[in-house]
Design a protein around this motif. Structure first.
Motif, PDB file in Angstrom:
ATOM      1  N   GLU A  59      -7.370  -3.823   8.275  1.00  0.00           N
ATOM      2  CA  GLU A  59      -6.952  -3.910   6.886  1.00  0.00           C
ATOM      3  C   GLU A  59      -5.987  -2.779   6.531  1.00  0.00           C
ATOM      4  OE1 GLU A  59     -10.666  -3.968   7.420  1.00  0.00           O
ATOM      5  OE2 GLU A  59     -10.149  -6.036   7.890  1.00  0.00           O
ATOM      6  N   LYS A  60      -6.230  -1.609   7.131  1.00  0.00           N
ATOM      7  CA  LYS A  60      -5.427  -0.440   6.800  1.00  0.00           C
ATOM      8  C   LYS A  60      -5.454   0.515   7.976  1.00  0.00           C
ATOM      9  CE  LYS A  60      -7.145   2.286   3.590  1.00  0.00           C
ATOM     10  NZ  LYS A  60      -7.509   2.960   2.334  1.00  0.00           N
ATOM     11  N   LEU A  61      -4.346   1.242   8.142  1.00  0.00           N
ATOM     12  CA  LEU A  61      -4.232   2.252   9.190  1.00  0.00           C
ATOM     13  C   LEU A  61      -3.755   3.536   8.525  1.00  0.00           C
ATOM     14  CD1 LEU A  61      -4.158   3.084  12.185  1.00  0.00           C
ATOM     15  CD2 LEU A  61      -1.881   2.074  12.330  1.00  0.00           C
ATOM     16  N   GLU A  62      -4.555   4.589   8.624  1.00  0.00           N
ATOM     17  CA  GLU A  62      -4.203   5.886   8.048  1.00  0.00           C
ATOM     18  C   GLU A  62      -4.212   6.932   9.152  1.00  0.00           C
ATOM     19  OE1 GLU A  62      -6.100   5.622   3.559  1.00  0.00           O
ATOM     20  OE2 GLU A  62      -7.119   6.824   5.069  1.00  0.00           O
ATOM     21  N   MET A  63      -3.345   7.909   9.005  1.00  0.00           N
ATOM     22  CA  MET A  63      -3.333   9.009   9.968  1.00  0.00           C
ATOM     23  C   MET A  63      -3.334  10.329   9.211  1.00  0.00           C
ATOM     24  SD  MET A  63      -0.823   7.501  12.914  1.00  0.00           S
ATOM     25  CE  MET A  63      -1.441   8.425  14.304  1.00  0.00           C
ATOM     26  N   PHE A  87      -9.130   0.932   9.658  1.00  0.00           N
ATOM     27  CA  PHE A  87     -10.093   0.233   8.818  1.00  0.00           C
ATOM     28  C   PHE A  87     -10.117  -1.215   9.283  1.00  0.00           C
ATOM     29  CE2 PHE A  87      -8.838   3.957   6.586  1.00  0.00           C
ATOM     30  CZ  PHE A  87      -9.927   4.336   5.799  1.00  0.00           C
ATOM     31  N   SER A  88     -11.225  -1.592   9.938  1.00  0.00           N
ATOM     32  CA  SER A  88     -11.267  -2.889  10.606  1.00  0.00           C
ATOM     33  C   SER A  88     -12.691  -3.396  10.725  1.00  0.00           C
ATOM     34  CB  SER A  88     -10.655  -2.758  12.007  1.00  0.00           C
ATOM     35  OG  SER A  88     -10.747  -3.956  12.725  1.00  0.00           O
ATOM     36  N   ILE A 127     -13.129   2.618  11.086  1.00  0.00           N
ATOM     37  CA  ILE A 127     -13.826   2.719   9.813  1.00  0.00           C
ATOM     38  C   ILE A 127     -14.200   1.305   9.392  1.00  0.00           C
ATOM     39  CG2 ILE A 127     -13.736   3.576   7.447  1.00  0.00           C
ATOM     40  CD1 ILE A 127     -13.230   5.822   9.414  1.00  0.00           C
ATOM     41  N   HIS A 128     -15.492   1.114   9.138  1.00  0.00           N
ATOM     42  CA  HIS A 128     -15.999  -0.201   8.794  1.00  0.00           C
ATOM     43  C   HIS A 128     -16.216  -0.299   7.274  1.00  0.00           C
ATOM     44  CE1 HIS A 128     -16.163  -1.059  13.010  1.00  0.00           C
ATOM     45  NE2 HIS A 128     -16.888   0.035  13.203  1.00  0.00           N
ATOM     46  N   ASP A 129     -16.721  -1.420   6.821  1.00  0.00           N
ATOM     47  CA  ASP A 129     -16.886  -1.687   5.392  1.00  0.00           C
ATOM     48  C   ASP A 129     -17.675  -0.597   4.661  1.00  0.00           C
ATOM     49  OD1 ASP A 129     -15.481  -4.044   5.558  1.00  0.00           O
ATOM     50  OD2 ASP A 129     -17.260  -5.263   5.889  1.00  0.00           O
TER      51      ASP A 129
END
Length: 134
Positions: A59-63, A87-88, A127-129
Motif C-alpha cells: 500500500e505504501k513504501l516509506e524510507m 506497508f503490505s 508493516i502490517h495492518d
C-alpha cells in the motif's frame, strides 16, 4: 550541470529545475541532506522495481535514514542506516528481506559510490495492518 556560487548558497541549474544548496538552515537544502536524499532516491526507486519484479504488493513504501558523523574529522559521515518500511499484507521472510536488501546495496549506483568510505546498511521492515514491523 552548472552551478552558480554566491555568498551563502550555491544555485544548481538542473534540467528539471533550479536547486538552492546551502549549509545555512533555511537558505537552501544542506549538502548533507542532498547526499542522504540521493541514496534514498536511488535505493528507493530500485527497491520499488525489485518489489514489482518479485510481485510483492504494498500500500505504501516509506524510507528513513539515520547517520553517524565524526565531528573530529570535518563532521564526515561514517555510517548511514536506511530503513525501508513496506506497508503490505504480503509476508516476506527475514531471508527474503535480506536478499532484497542485498540487491539494493549491490545495484544502487549512489550507495556503491560512497562505499567503503561510508558504511551503509539497508534494513527492510514489513508493516502490517496493526502498524507493527515484522
Amino acid at each position: 550541470m552548472k552551478f552558480l556560487i554566491e555568498a551563502d548558497r550555491v544555485i544548481a541549474e538542473l534540467p528539471s529545475n533550479q536547486l538552492v544548496i546551502s549549509p545555512t538552515p533555511g537558505v537552501g537544502v544542506r549538502p548533507y541532506e542532498l547526499l542522504i536524499s540521493s541514496l534514498i532516491g536511488c535505493g528507493g526507486t530500485l527497491l520499488k522495481t525489485i518489489l514489482k519484479k518479485k510481485r510483492v504488493s504494498y500500500e505504501k513504501l516509506e524510507m528513513e535514514a539515520d547517520s553517524i558523523r565524526n565531528p573530529s574529522q570535518a563532521n564526515r559521515i561514517e555510517k548511514i542506516t536506511i530503513r525501508a518500511n513496506i506497508f503490505s499484507k504480503d509476508e516476506l521472510t527475514l531471508g527474503q528481506r535480506e536478499k532484497i536488501s542485498s540487491l539494493v546495496m549491490k545495484n544502487c549506483g549512489m550507495i556503491q559510490s560512497v562505499l567503503p568510505a561510508i558504511k551503509v546498511d539497508v534494513l527492510i521492515n514489513m508493516i502490517h495492518d496493526d502498524g507493527e514491523p515484522e
